[in-house]
Motif scaffolding. Structure first.
Motif, short mmCIF file in Angstrom:
data_model
loop_
_atom_site.label_atom_id
_atom_site.label_comp_id
_atom_site.label_asym_id
_atom_site.label_seq_id
_atom_site.Cartn_x
_atom_site.Cartn_y
_atom_site.Cartn_z
N ASP A 128 0.83 -1.21 0.00
CA ASP A 128 0.00 0.00 0.00
C ASP A 128 0.86 1.26 0.00
OD1 ASP A 128 -2.34 -1.42 -0.09
OD2 ASP A 128 -2.75 -1.29 2.07
N VAL A 129 1.99 1.21 0.71
CA VAL A 129 2.90 2.36 0.73
C VAL A 129 3.47 2.59 -0.67
CG1 VAL A 129 5.03 3.28 1.69
CG2 VAL A 129 3.46 2.00 3.15
N LEU A 130 3.94 1.53 -1.32
CA LEU A 130 4.48 1.68 -2.66
C LEU A 130 3.41 2.11 -3.65
CD1 LEU A 130 6.91 -1.38 -2.90
CD2 LEU A 130 7.49 1.02 -2.55
N ASN A 131 2.17 1.66 -3.45
CA ASN A 131 1.08 2.11 -4.31
C ASN A 131 0.90 3.62 -4.19
OD1 ASN A 131 0.59 -0.50 -5.16
ND2 ASN A 131 -1.08 -0.85 -3.72
N SER A 132 1.02 4.15 -2.96
CA SER A 132 0.88 5.59 -2.75
C SER A 132 2.00 6.34 -3.46
CB SER A 132 0.90 5.91 -1.25
OG SER A 132 -0.22 5.36 -0.59
N VAL A 133 3.22 5.82 -3.38
CA VAL A 133 4.35 6.43 -4.07
C VAL A 133 4.10 6.43 -5.58
CG1 VAL A 133 6.80 6.21 -4.61
CG2 VAL A 133 6.00 5.85 -2.27
N ALA A 134 3.61 5.31 -6.10
CA ALA A 134 3.37 5.19 -7.54
C ALA A 134 2.33 6.20 -8.01
CB ALA A 134 2.93 3.77 -7.89
N ILE A 135 1.29 6.41 -7.23
CA ILE A 135 0.25 7.37 -7.61
C ILE A 135 0.83 8.76 -7.79
CG2 ILE A 135 -1.80 8.59 -6.75
CD1 ILE A 135 -2.65 5.91 -5.46
N VAL A 136 1.68 9.16 -6.85
CA VAL A 136 2.29 10.49 -6.93
C VAL A 136 3.24 10.58 -8.13
CG1 VAL A 136 3.76 12.18 -5.76
CG2 VAL A 136 2.08 10.87 -4.45
N LEU A 137 4.05 9.53 -8.33
CA LEU A 137 5.03 9.57 -9.41
C LEU A 137 4.38 9.49 -10.79
CD1 LEU A 137 7.95 7.42 -7.94
CD2 LEU A 137 7.59 9.89 -7.88
N LYS A 138 3.18 8.94 -10.87
CA LYS A 138 2.45 8.99 -12.13
C LYS A 138 2.03 10.41 -12.44
CE LYS A 138 0.26 4.41 -12.22
NZ LYS A 138 -1.04 3.70 -12.13
N GLU A 139 1.57 11.11 -11.42
CA GLU A 139 1.13 12.50 -11.61
C GLU A 139 2.31 13.40 -11.97
OE1 GLU A 139 -1.03 16.11 -9.06
OE2 GLU A 139 -0.80 14.10 -8.20
N TYR A 140 3.43 13.18 -11.31
CA TYR A 140 4.63 14.00 -11.55
C TYR A 140 5.57 13.22 -12.47
CZ TYR A 140 2.85 17.03 -7.91
OH TYR A 140 2.06 17.90 -7.17
N ASN A 141 5.22 13.18 -13.74
CA ASN A 141 5.95 12.33 -14.68
C ASN A 141 7.22 12.97 -15.22
OD1 ASN A 141 4.57 14.22 -16.28
ND2 ASN A 141 4.49 12.82 -18.02
N LYS A 142 7.51 14.21 -14.78
CA LYS A 142 8.76 14.87 -15.19
C LYS A 142 9.81 14.70 -14.10
CE LYS A 142 6.26 18.22 -18.02
NZ LYS A 142 5.99 19.65 -18.29
N THR A 143 9.79 13.55 -13.46
CA THR A 143 10.71 13.25 -12.38
C THR A 143 11.50 11.99 -12.71
OG1 THR A 143 9.17 14.19 -10.76
CG2 THR A 143 10.88 12.73 -9.91
N LEU A 144 12.82 12.06 -12.55
CA LEU A 144 13.68 10.90 -12.70
C LEU A 144 13.73 10.14 -11.38
CD1 LEU A 144 16.65 12.56 -14.62
CD2 LEU A 144 14.69 11.33 -15.59
N ILE A 145 13.81 8.81 -11.44
CA ILE A 145 13.69 7.97 -10.25
C ILE A 145 14.92 7.09 -10.11
CG2 ILE A 145 12.25 6.26 -9.08
CD1 ILE A 145 9.97 7.15 -11.08
N ASP A 146 15.73 7.37 -9.10
CA ASP A 146 16.89 6.53 -8.79
C ASP A 146 16.55 5.66 -7.58
OD1 ASP A 146 18.09 7.99 -10.75
OD2 ASP A 146 19.65 8.85 -9.50
N VAL A 147 16.69 4.36 -7.72
CA VAL A 147 16.42 3.43 -6.62
C VAL A 147 17.72 2.75 -6.24
CG1 VAL A 147 15.04 1.48 -5.83
CG2 VAL A 147 14.10 3.04 -7.55
N ALA A 148 18.11 2.88 -4.97
CA ALA A 148 19.37 2.30 -4.50
C ALA A 148 19.12 1.43 -3.27
CB ALA A 148 20.39 3.39 -4.16
N GLY A 149 19.71 0.25 -3.27
CA GLY A 149 19.61 -0.65 -2.12
C GLY A 149 20.88 -0.61 -1.29
N PHE A 150 20.72 -0.73 0.03
CA PHE A 150 21.85 -0.71 0.97
C PHE A 150 21.67 -1.82 1.99
CE2 PHE A 150 21.11 3.55 -0.56
CZ PHE A 150 22.36 4.10 -0.78
N THR A 151 22.78 -2.33 2.52
CA THR A 151 22.73 -3.34 3.59
C THR A 151 23.61 -2.89 4.75
OG1 THR A 151 24.67 -4.61 2.88
CG2 THR A 151 22.58 -5.14 1.81
#
Length: 220
Positions: A128-151
């Protein structure tokens, strides 16, 4: 196309009922979030952890060439201000922090709310949290998305690098499954590098196990 084909094949092997739910408003059958996430996780594993969206700097040219307009001047700050406010509102009490750094927005997703220990499968209560993020990022489609994982630093550096890549890819793949353009993404694993707390304590290690999403404006 490969991802869609794999989902169809896996759904067929598991049975339609295991892969779909009924929309309470339309009555139509649809793939459930939990099932979709599990299937995407399995596909990512089948592909050997290959990361999507490795275009890096080429993203700007690709997206501009596809007709996505660039931001410029004072419009950049205003655009990111509105996006930050919307994300802050939707992610309140989710465990995800929203931080502004210049014109960039950083979403810090701690491992204790996104993944089980030593796993790259997204926790079911985090969809549900990721769904909320996706809704916003769909609306703001002029945004680049960098996803980084850390341990944290527990285990070998090689193992931690691979785990961080799988976790980042799981988050990115799920967001793409919600309709976001994969060309906007850059996905990477950072392993145990760049800790934000001491690895000498359990609390510090918990903070270091995370996925970060950095949102940047699309400019010329």
């Amino acid at each position: 196309m490969l991802k869609k084909f794999a989902i169809v094949v896996m759904c067929s092997s598991l049975g339609l009922a295991a892969c779909t739910t009924q929309d309470p408003y339309t009555g139509e059958q649809q793939t459930s979030s939990a099932t979709k996430g599990a299937l995407l996780g399995g596909l990512a594993g089948a592909l050997g952890g290959a990361l999507i969206g490795r275009g890096g700097a080429n993203r700007n040219a690709i997206l501009l060439g596809a007709g996505v307009g660039a931001l410029a001047g004072g419009a950049i700050g205003n655009y990111m201000d509105r996006q930050e406010a919307e994300l802050t509102r939707k992610l309140r009490n989710s465990g995800v922090s929203v931080t502004r750094v210049g014109n960039d927005i950083i979403l810090n997703m701690p491992g204790n709310v996104t993944f089980a220990t030593d796993s790259s499968d997204i926790s079911s209560n985090f969809y549900d949290v990721l769904n909320s993020v996706a809704i916003v990022l769909k609306e703001y489609n002029k945004t680049l998305i960098d996803v980084a994982g850390f341990t944290d630093s527990t285990g070998s550096a090689e193992y931690n690098q691979a785990l961080s890549e799988r976790r980042a890819n799981s988050v990115a793949q799920y967001l793409v499954s919600q309709g976001l353009d994969s060309r906007r993404f850059y996905v990477t694993g950072m392993g145990e590098s760049n800790p934000i707390a001491s690895n000498a304590t359990a609390e510090g290690r918990s903070q270091n196990r995370r996925v970060e999403i950095r949102l940047s404006p699309l400019t010329n």
